[in-house]
Write an enzyme that holds these catalytic residues in place. Sequence first.
Site, mmCIF file in Angstrom:
data_model
loop_
_atom_site.group_PDB
_atom_site.id
_atom_site.type_symbol
_atom_site.label_atom_id
_atom_site.label_comp_id
_atom_site.label_asym_id
_atom_site.label_seq_id
_atom_site.Cartn_x
_atom_site.Cartn_y
_atom_site.Cartn_z
ATOM 1 N N GLY A 10 0.830 -1.198 0.000
ATOM 2 C CA GLY A 10 0.000 0.000 0.000
ATOM 3 C C GLY A 10 0.863 1.246 0.000
ATOM 4 N N GLY A 30 0.670 5.799 0.929
ATOM 5 C CA GLY A 30 -0.052 6.935 1.474
ATOM 6 C C GLY A 30 0.612 8.227 1.056
ATOM 7 C CG ASP A 51 -3.969 8.017 12.293
ATOM 8 O OD1 ASP A 51 -5.181 8.318 12.387
ATOM 9 O OD2 ASP A 51 -3.414 7.803 11.210
ATOM 10 C CB THR A 101 5.467 3.206 -1.166
ATOM 11 O OG1 THR A 101 4.963 4.311 -1.906
ATOM 12 C CG2 THR A 101 4.977 1.917 -1.812
ATOM 13 C CB VAL A 102 4.026 -0.404 3.140
ATOM 14 C CG1 VAL A 102 4.474 -1.647 3.906
ATOM 15 C CG2 VAL A 102 3.921 0.782 4.088
ATOM 16 C CE LYS A 130 5.162 4.505 6.977
ATOM 17 N NZ LYS A 130 4.402 4.725 8.242
#
Length: 485
Positions: free
Chosen positions: A15, A17, A131, A21-22, A37
């Site tokens: 995924g 964000g 979060d 990126t991971v 990551k």
Amino acid sequence: MPARLGRYAVRRRIGSGGFATVWLAYDEQLDSPVAIKVLAENWTEDSHVRQRFLEEGRYLRKVESPHVVTVYDAGSLDDDRPYLVMSYADQGTLADRLEAGGLTLPQAGEVVRQIGDGLHALHRRGVLHRDIKPANVLFRTVDPEHDGTEVRAMVGDLGLGKALDVSSRLTMIAGTPSFVAPEQAQGEHLDPRADQFSLAALTYLMLAGRPPYSHSTLSAAANPSPPEPMGGSGLWFPPEVEAVVRRGLSADREDRYPDLPAYVAAFRAALGDDAVGTLPERWLPIDPELTQPGNKPSLVPDRAELPEPVPPTRRHRWAAAALGLVLLVAGGVGGFAVWRGTHSTKTFTDEDRILSVTVPSSWGRDVSLKGWTPPDSPYTQSALSVGDGSSWRTSGQGVFVGLLPESKLPKTLPLHPSCSHPGRLRSSTEGDPTMIATSTGCPGVIIERVTQVSGTRLLWVQVRSDDEKTAEQVLASVQTRGSLG
């Protein structure tokens, strides 16, 4: 897709964000899958973002807990971008489990216990998470080659983490609106009770099948009203259970529990032994459909593709008995599916896991989750499009949600002159700066909305529906996750 990151063989992207990126990779020396990551290329020169990225690794390394993601290694690529090598969550996230049908009540209670333990471990080392949400609760198998395989819940993604004794730009207002504590949304000094609020919001979601709030902006989250009762749609909860969750969701942190262990203990006591029961070692079934590491790199094509999203085919229902504190599970599953099944809706999340929207199930015939390239922009932005057919933009029903790399709201919006009553452009007085136009007689209704969600990003939403009520409900369901730059 890079072939290697440092000494690790890359398998596929998990995924991405706003800042990183991971990748799923393989540690050939230790014969084990890992998650890596990597800081996004466009943030390499931003010293603050780079510092925050590295601090996430330092925060995670401070904590020795089975319920916090472990950082094994760190390094830099040839272009000087830092990366973190972390434990791989082979059983996906809580968001995946809720999408696939939900949890039983004992499972939900165990998630609260384990994530509470993980957060408390962070707090003991002087770190706030800031979060907590379904996408940041990760599941991982332990000892997968033996019969005693166990699934553990872990706290992940400390991208917004903050040291309790540090005052810096990390005190900026940030978080996920539907789960963030009011004092965090207001930019106040924080303590561990902010994470308690987020865990209580997560508890509410797992039990009631819906989040306690549907805030679309942090401004709206700054002064929340008391949440609606958790019951409804055939659900019932003992007053003791609801009282614990609502206390954890108190707008005034002084009214919450003094710490997370107190909240977790009160919640499990309110459920009662008959409801929680004695969970087996395999308290959460291993799901082979979730993201798995697969074969070793030598047996995998160079361009391994991302797995397809798991279709939400498993539908389950909650039942509750009005006997003391006992809650019984009918069919063995959670309330999230009940809410979705009752409303006949489906939630879609873009490929970057930044945007999501909930729509009527009949709209899911024409779906794109791969982002878009805005006019006059060379870069792809996060976006998704869902409709009831390939022609929904002109004659059907559907929604488009996408980010724009702009720092100011536009002065005009598409007003659809083909509609018999083109909408009049207006500004919204709630939440972040917003411009909106509603056109009718199209046939049906078209709503355009643009919101300033950060200093450099706009969120553009267009909804086309046969009736205005449905359009408004779809519009209200749009959510953004994580940092948007």
